[in-house]
Design a protein around this motif. Structure first.
Motif, PDB file in Angstrom:
ATOM      1  N   SER A  56     -97.618 -60.830  43.742  1.00 39.50           N
ATOM      2  CA  SER A  56     -98.494 -60.874  44.910  1.00 39.50           C
ATOM      3  C   SER A  56     -99.067 -59.487  45.166  1.00 39.50           C
ATOM      4  O   SER A  56     -98.998 -58.951  46.266  1.00 39.50           O
ATOM      5  CB  SER A  56     -97.720 -61.377  46.140  1.00 39.50           C
ATOM      6  N   THR A  87    -101.530 -72.527  44.862  1.00 38.17           N
ATOM      7  CA  THR A  87    -100.160 -72.035  44.720  1.00 38.17           C
ATOM      8  C   THR A  87     -99.282 -72.798  45.704  1.00 38.17           C
ATOM      9  O   THR A  87     -99.554 -72.807  46.905  1.00 38.17           O
ATOM     10  CB  THR A  87    -100.069 -70.528  44.997  1.00 38.17           C
ATOM     11  N   THR A  92     -98.239 -72.498  50.018  1.00 36.85           N
ATOM     12  CA  THR A  92     -99.087 -71.528  50.712  1.00 36.85           C
ATOM     13  C   THR A  92     -99.951 -72.210  51.772  1.00 36.85           C
ATOM     14  O   THR A  92    -100.164 -73.425  51.736  1.00 36.85           O
ATOM     15  CB  THR A  92    -100.008 -70.789  49.720  1.00 36.85           C
ATOM     16  N   HIS A 113     -99.166 -67.069  42.054  1.00 36.15           N
ATOM     17  CA  HIS A 113    -100.588 -66.737  41.960  1.00 36.15           C
ATOM     18  C   HIS A 113    -101.036 -66.452  40.527  1.00 36.15           C
ATOM     19  O   HIS A 113    -102.172 -66.770  40.147  1.00 36.15           O
ATOM     20  CB  HIS A 113    -100.910 -65.540  42.855  1.00 36.15           C
ATOM     21  N   SER A 127    -101.747 -69.718  38.959  1.00 36.58           N
ATOM     22  CA  SER A 127    -102.989 -70.284  39.491  1.00 36.58           C
ATOM     23  C   SER A 127    -104.200 -69.625  38.851  1.00 36.58           C
ATOM     24  O   SER A 127    -105.162 -70.294  38.439  1.00 36.58           O
ATOM     25  CB  SER A 127    -103.043 -70.102  41.018  1.00 36.58           C
ATOM     26  N   MET A 185    -107.511 -68.900  47.871  1.00 38.57           N
ATOM     27  CA  MET A 185    -106.401 -68.024  48.249  1.00 38.57           C
ATOM     28  C   MET A 185    -106.974 -66.895  49.102  1.00 38.57           C
ATOM     29  O   MET A 185    -108.180 -66.709  49.187  1.00 38.57           O
ATOM     30  CB  MET A 185    -105.708 -67.473  47.002  1.00 38.57           C
TER      31      MET A 185
END
Length: 316
Positions: A69, A178, A181, A206, A209, A223
């Motif tokens: 992240s 993801t 989330t 992520h 993804s 996102m």
């Protein structure tokens, strides 16, 4: 890409409308019953966890971090946690060590995911979750959030060659989310409300993804914009991708901790407020968001949050 106009206070009012643990990383730092049943002995009440007492007794603080992240919380090539949120939590660790007058405080890092992060906090497996977690009204029922430390907005990541420019362009196509989330929840709700007839793939993190979009398995990935820019900055072909569309929501991030621990929460918030007031927060921000690989100017929402610390939830 017009900015959203309401102030943070307005967002707070609008908000009324509206995650198996992995390996640990160590670092030295600081129903109602049936009618007339036989009487059952009452179960003893669950013992309330006192985080500060546990830290004092063990000289250890356990911090939950994300593996992918960036630039908030990630594991680097040396298998060490790094990122904006990690730096903030380490400042909190220093403050806890000083407050408890401990000669030494060990910091243990434990990897958490989007799917298990809330449970890891609630169950006492981590004391602080230092990632990129959006403060929402639903999540506030289970955990507490420290003062807002970042404000992002949900957009779409797509290949430039796809010609995707908005949510409407996704109609009938495959998107990836993801799991666990706010973006996943938002995209599923939007799919139902607008009858977009999307095929929605779930990814564990992520990176997975992003890989789905890069490989062509999915046309887009919704996102928080800053996380999408971070993913693009790490790829070998950054010019192939774009962050597109209008903001679909406003996402205030905060450090997660257990509810109903005012003494512990006070130390966390006091530490953050001192950083806000002294300007130190801007130096930490620049370290992660003003680099040759990633430049994200501080938006007005975040500037407000540093002037008037708050825990307002996401909108809408």
């Amino acid at each position: 890409m017009s900015p959203i106009r309401p102030s943070l206070r307005a967002l707070a009012l609008c908000a009324l409308l509206l995650l198996p643990p992995a390996a640990a990383f160590a670092q030295d730092r600081t129903t109602r019953a049936a009618a007339n049943p036989p009487a059952e002995p009452a179960a003893p009440p669950a013992e309330r966890l006192d985080t500060l007492k546990r830290i004092r007794d063990s000289s250890m603080l356990t911090i939950g971090v994300r593996e992918a992240s960036a630039p908030f919380s990630f594991i680097d090539s040396q298998k060490q946690p790094q990122g904006y949120s990690v730096d903030l939590c380490l400042k909190v660790a220093d403050a806890i060590k000083s407050e408890l007058k401990l000669p030494r405080l060990d910091v243990r890092f434990v990897a958490v995911s989007s799917a298990n992060r809330i449970a890891m906090v609630k169950d006492g497996k981590v004391d602080l979750e230092c990632g990129s977690t959006t403060n929402t009204r639903d999540r506030q029922k289970d955990v507490a959030f420290a003062y807002t430390t970042f404000v992002a907005g949900i957009k779409l990541l797509a290949k430039k060659s796809s010609s995707i420019e908005s949510v409407e362009d996704l109609r009938g196509k495959v998107v990836v989310v993801t799991k666990g989330t706010t973006s996943e929840k938002m995209m599923r709700r939007m799919n139902d409300d607008r009858v977009l007839k999307l095929t929605i793939l779930e990814a564990k993190d992520h990176d997975e993804s992003f890989a789905a979009v890069a490989s062509g398995k999915a046309i887009a990935f919704p996102m928080d914009d800053v996380l999408l820019y971070g993913l693009i900055s790490k790829t070998a072909n950054p010019d192939d991708f774009a962050v597109v569309g209008r903001y679909l929501s406003v996402e205030p991030y905060g450090i997660m901790l257990r509810k109903d621990e005012p003494a512990f929460e006070k130390i966390v918030d006091r530490t953050l407020n001192e950083m806000f007031q002294s300007g130190e927060i801007r130096k930490v921000y620049a370290r992660w968001f003003a680099t040759k690989d990633l430049t994200v100017p501080m938006n007005q929402y975040l500037k407000e949050a540093f002037v008037v610390p708050n825990t307002y939830p996401a909108w809408p």
